[in-house]
Motif scaffolding. Structure first.
Motif, PDB file in Angstrom:
ATOM      1  N   GLN A   1      25.717  24.858  50.580  1.00 29.77           N
ATOM      2  CA  GLN A   1      25.733  24.262  51.912  1.00 29.77           C
ATOM      3  C   GLN A   1      26.979  24.675  52.698  1.00 29.77           C
ATOM      4  OE1 GLN A   1      23.191  22.357  53.378  1.00 29.77           O
ATOM      5  NE2 GLN A   1      22.172  23.199  51.584  1.00 29.77           N
ATOM      6  N   LEU A   2      28.110  24.842  52.019  1.00 32.88           N
ATOM      7  CA  LEU A   2      29.320  25.267  52.725  1.00 32.88           C
ATOM      8  C   LEU A   2      29.148  26.670  53.285  1.00 32.88           C
ATOM      9  CD1 LEU A   2      32.180  24.732  53.619  1.00 32.88           C
ATOM     10  CD2 LEU A   2      32.993  25.492  51.375  1.00 32.88           C
TER      11      LEU A   2
ATOM     12  N   ILE B   1      29.587  34.865  49.515  1.00 35.54           N
ATOM     13  CA  ILE B   1      29.653  35.362  48.139  1.00 35.54           C
ATOM     14  C   ILE B   1      30.843  34.750  47.405  1.00 35.54           C
ATOM     15  CG2 ILE B   1      30.086  37.426  46.762  1.00 35.54           C
ATOM     16  CD1 ILE B   1      28.446  39.000  48.814  1.00 35.54           C
ATOM     17  N   VAL B   2      31.992  34.698  48.058  1.00 44.78           N
ATOM     18  CA  VAL B   2      33.194  34.143  47.428  1.00 44.78           C
ATOM     19  C   VAL B   2      32.999  32.665  47.099  1.00 44.78           C
ATOM     20  CG1 VAL B   2      35.618  33.563  47.819  1.00 44.78           C
ATOM     21  CG2 VAL B   2      34.767  35.820  48.452  1.00 44.78           C
ATOM     22  N   ILE B   3      32.403  31.921  48.013  1.00 39.69           N
ATOM     23  CA  ILE B   3      32.169  30.487  47.788  1.00 39.69           C
ATOM     24  C   ILE B   3      31.265  30.281  46.573  1.00 39.69           C
ATOM     25  CG2 ILE B   3      31.037  28.437  48.724  1.00 39.69           C
ATOM     26  CD1 ILE B   3      32.079  29.335  51.484  1.00 39.69           C
ATOM     27  N   ASN B   4      30.194  31.077  46.459  1.00 36.27           N
ATOM     28  CA  ASN B   4      29.285  30.934  45.320  1.00 36.27           C
ATOM     29  C   ASN B   4      29.961  31.309  44.011  1.00 36.27           C
ATOM     30  OD1 ASN B   4      26.180  30.388  46.003  1.00 36.27           O
ATOM     31  ND2 ASN B   4      27.106  31.430  47.730  1.00 36.27           N
ATOM     32  N   LEU B   5      30.838  32.314  44.040  1.00 35.74           N
ATOM     33  CA  LEU B   5      31.568  32.688  42.830  1.00 35.74           C
ATOM     34  C   LEU B   5      32.508  31.558  42.401  1.00 35.74           C
ATOM     35  CD1 LEU B   5      32.363  34.744  40.686  1.00 35.74           C
ATOM     36  CD2 LEU B   5      33.985  35.723  42.320  1.00 35.74           C
ATOM     37  N   LEU B   6      33.204  30.959  43.364  1.00 38.92           N
ATOM     38  CA  LEU B   6      34.108  29.853  43.044  1.00 38.92           C
ATOM     39  C   LEU B   6      33.346  28.652  42.492  1.00 38.92           C
ATOM     40  CD1 LEU B   6      36.549  29.970  46.105  1.00 38.92           C
ATOM     41  CD2 LEU B   6      36.974  30.739  43.763  1.00 38.92           C
ATOM     42  N   VAL B   7      32.151  28.401  43.025  1.00 42.30           N
ATOM     43  CA  VAL B   7      31.342  27.286  42.523  1.00 42.30           C
ATOM     44  C   VAL B   7      30.945  27.528  41.073  1.00 42.30           C
ATOM     45  CG1 VAL B   7      29.095  26.156  42.735  1.00 42.30           C
ATOM     46  CG2 VAL B   7      30.480  26.553  44.766  1.00 42.30           C
ATOM     47  N   ASP B   8      30.557  28.757  40.743  1.00 44.52           N
ATOM     48  CA  ASP B   8      30.172  29.069  39.366  1.00 44.52           C
ATOM     49  C   ASP B   8      31.350  28.880  38.414  1.00 44.52           C
ATOM     50  OD1 ASP B   8      27.633  29.622  40.157  1.00 44.52           O
ATOM     51  OD2 ASP B   8      27.881  31.799  40.214  1.00 44.52           O
ATOM     52  N   VAL B   9      32.535  29.316  38.833  1.00 45.99           N
ATOM     53  CA  VAL B   9      33.711  29.160  37.991  1.00 45.99           C
ATOM     54  C   VAL B   9      34.081  27.682  37.861  1.00 45.99           C
ATOM     55  CG1 VAL B   9      36.167  29.710  37.780  1.00 45.99           C
ATOM     56  CG2 VAL B   9      34.552  31.458  38.558  1.00 45.99           C
TER      57      VAL B   9
ATOM     58  N   PHE C   1      33.856  39.944  36.522  1.00 41.67           N
ATOM     59  CA  PHE C   1      33.723  41.356  36.869  1.00 41.67           C
ATOM     60  C   PHE C   1      32.281  41.706  37.206  1.00 41.67           C
ATOM     61  CE2 PHE C   1      37.686  42.128  34.211  1.00 41.67           C
ATOM     62  CZ  PHE C   1      38.490  42.317  35.333  1.00 41.67           C
ATOM     63  N   HIS C   2      31.357  41.127  36.442  1.00 40.72           N
ATOM     64  CA  HIS C   2      29.946  41.379  36.711  1.00 40.72           C
ATOM     65  C   HIS C   2      29.553  40.868  38.099  1.00 40.72           C
ATOM     66  CE1 HIS C   2      25.708  42.019  35.856  1.00 40.72           C
ATOM     67  NE2 HIS C   2      25.448  40.748  36.139  1.00 40.72           N
ATOM     68  N   ARG C   3      30.032  39.680  38.458  1.00 38.00           N
ATOM     69  CA  ARG C   3      29.725  39.125  39.772  1.00 38.00           C
ATOM     70  C   ARG C   3      30.397  39.918  40.895  1.00 38.00           C
ATOM     71  NH1 ARG C   3      27.811  34.024  40.632  1.00 38.00           N
ATOM     72  NH2 ARG C   3      27.981  34.732  42.793  1.00 38.00           N
ATOM     73  N   LEU C   4      31.616  40.406  40.653  1.00 37.13           N
ATOM     74  CA  LEU C   4      32.300  41.211  41.664  1.00 37.13           C
ATOM     75  C   LEU C   4      31.546  42.509  41.913  1.00 37.13           C
ATOM     76  CD1 LEU C   4      36.056  40.706  40.669  1.00 37.13           C
ATOM     77  CD2 LEU C   4      34.855  39.758  42.664  1.00 37.13           C
ATOM     78  N   TRP C   5      31.022  43.113  40.859  1.00 36.38           N
ATOM     79  CA  TRP C   5      30.238  44.332  41.017  1.00 36.38           C
ATOM     80  C   TRP C   5      28.969  44.053  41.814  1.00 36.38           C
ATOM     81  CZ3 TRP C   5      29.913  49.310  41.229  1.00 36.38           C
ATOM     82  CH2 TRP C   5      28.704  49.966  41.029  1.00 36.38           C
TER      83      TRP C   5
END
Length: 318
Positions: free
Chosen positions: A246-247, A294-302, A6-10
């Motif tokens: 890189q992606l 942004i979505v790619i970086n969030l998926l990498v963190d998860v 949620f924090h990252r989505l905000w």
């Protein structure tokens, strides 16, 4: 985990709003006028005024921006000034081409980069490391457009190994689609393979000196098991971060490659829109690419918690 997401989505929502504002102001700072480009240089003032009113350019900038933002939230980016086609349809047609090219290039870059990085780390101080580092240095130094031109001249025109231009969707004909995308993907992936290789080598060198690796060797495990199961697996945190970044960069840097090989991707659409001052298309493309990044970086963190269960992502630092 949920608190972190949620924090990252905000943060992502705030970033997208700021990006939309910057790109809105930036495209209007470009020299030239879309109304003049549409009506022609010889159009009389009345015709230009009518064209500006039709395009909504006669309203104040704040009104134009909030109108654009209000529609963009619902996925409505308006119509192209140049063609009159809905921008959403144009992006829906061209974005899959760019995604196919970027994913193919990323697969090639990861395979080459990880293998090269492992070889350089295992054979540290010997000629395989020097060769791998030399290749990565060349890959990071040579411009993509030059590699593309050389690839077309020698591999396409000279040897006839690959087509010089054109596109076939892998969804329609997988073999021909991959064949047409191979050379552009190789050219696009060279620089990114070099980055993955250097990061893989650096992480592997550190991991190979760790206590658990020495313990595995002392237990009599074979070199292959130690390298793949212990050293490489524990080096994937850093490598995964690099791959994710890189992606995102691949999607945004495919413009030159698409231009060289005449691929009908989002890069060609963007360049054509810049030349004709097609504001709606430029704004939509930047927002879509930013969202993908942004979505790619969030998926990498998860994904960290999947690769290494010791990593526990939380919404605040501990």
């Amino acid at each position: 985990m949920l608190q972190y997401v949620f924090h990252r989505l905000w943060q992502s929502a705030v970033t997208l709003v700021l990006v939309s504002l910057v790109v809105f102001i930036g495209v209007r700072a470009l020299p030239g006028d879309p109304a003049t480009a549409m009506a022609g240089e010889q159009a009389d003032p009345a015709a230009l005024a009518a064209m500006r009113a039709q395009l909504g350019l006669d309203r104040s900038l704040p009104v134009q921006y909030f109108d654009f933002l209000r529609h963009a939230i619902t996925g409505d980016f308006g119509r192209s000034i140049r063609t009159g086609i809905p921008v959403r349809s144009l992006i829906g047609t061209t974005l899959p081409v760019t995604l196919q090219l970027a994913l193919y290039a990323m697969i090639l870059a990861v395979l080459a980069g990880v293998i090269g990085g492992v070889i350089a780390a295992v054979y540290r101080g010997r000629w395989p490391e020097w060769l791998a580092n030399g290749v990565s240095l060349v890959g990071m130094s040579v411009p993509t457009f030059w590699l593309g031109i050389i690839g077309v001249l020698y591999l396409s025109v000279g040897l006839g190994l690959f087509p010089a231009s054109g596109y076939v969707s892998p969804l329609d004909d997988p073999l021909r689609g991959i064949y047409f995308l191979t050379l552009p993907a190789l050219i696009l992936g060279v620089t990114h393979a070099a980055v993955v290789q250097r990061q893989t080598r650096s992480s592997m060198v550190e991991t190979l000196t760790a206590d658990f690796v020495r313990t595995a060797r002392a237990k009599g495990l074979g070199p292959g098991t130690v390298i793949v199961r212990y050293a490489l697996r524990n080096s994937l945190i850093v490598v995964t971060t690099v791959i994710g970044l890189q992606l995102g960069l691949l999607i945004g840097s495919a413009f030159v490659t698409e231009r060289i090989f005449s691929l009908p991707g989002i890069g060609k659409l963007t360049l054509d829109s810049v030349f004709t001052r097609d504001y709606p298309v430029i704004q939509a493309v930047v927002l879509v690419i930013t969202t993908a990044y942004i979505v790619i970086n969030l998926l990498v963190d998860v994904l960290y918690t999947v690769i290494d269960p010791r990593v526990r992502v939380s919404g605040r630092a501990k």
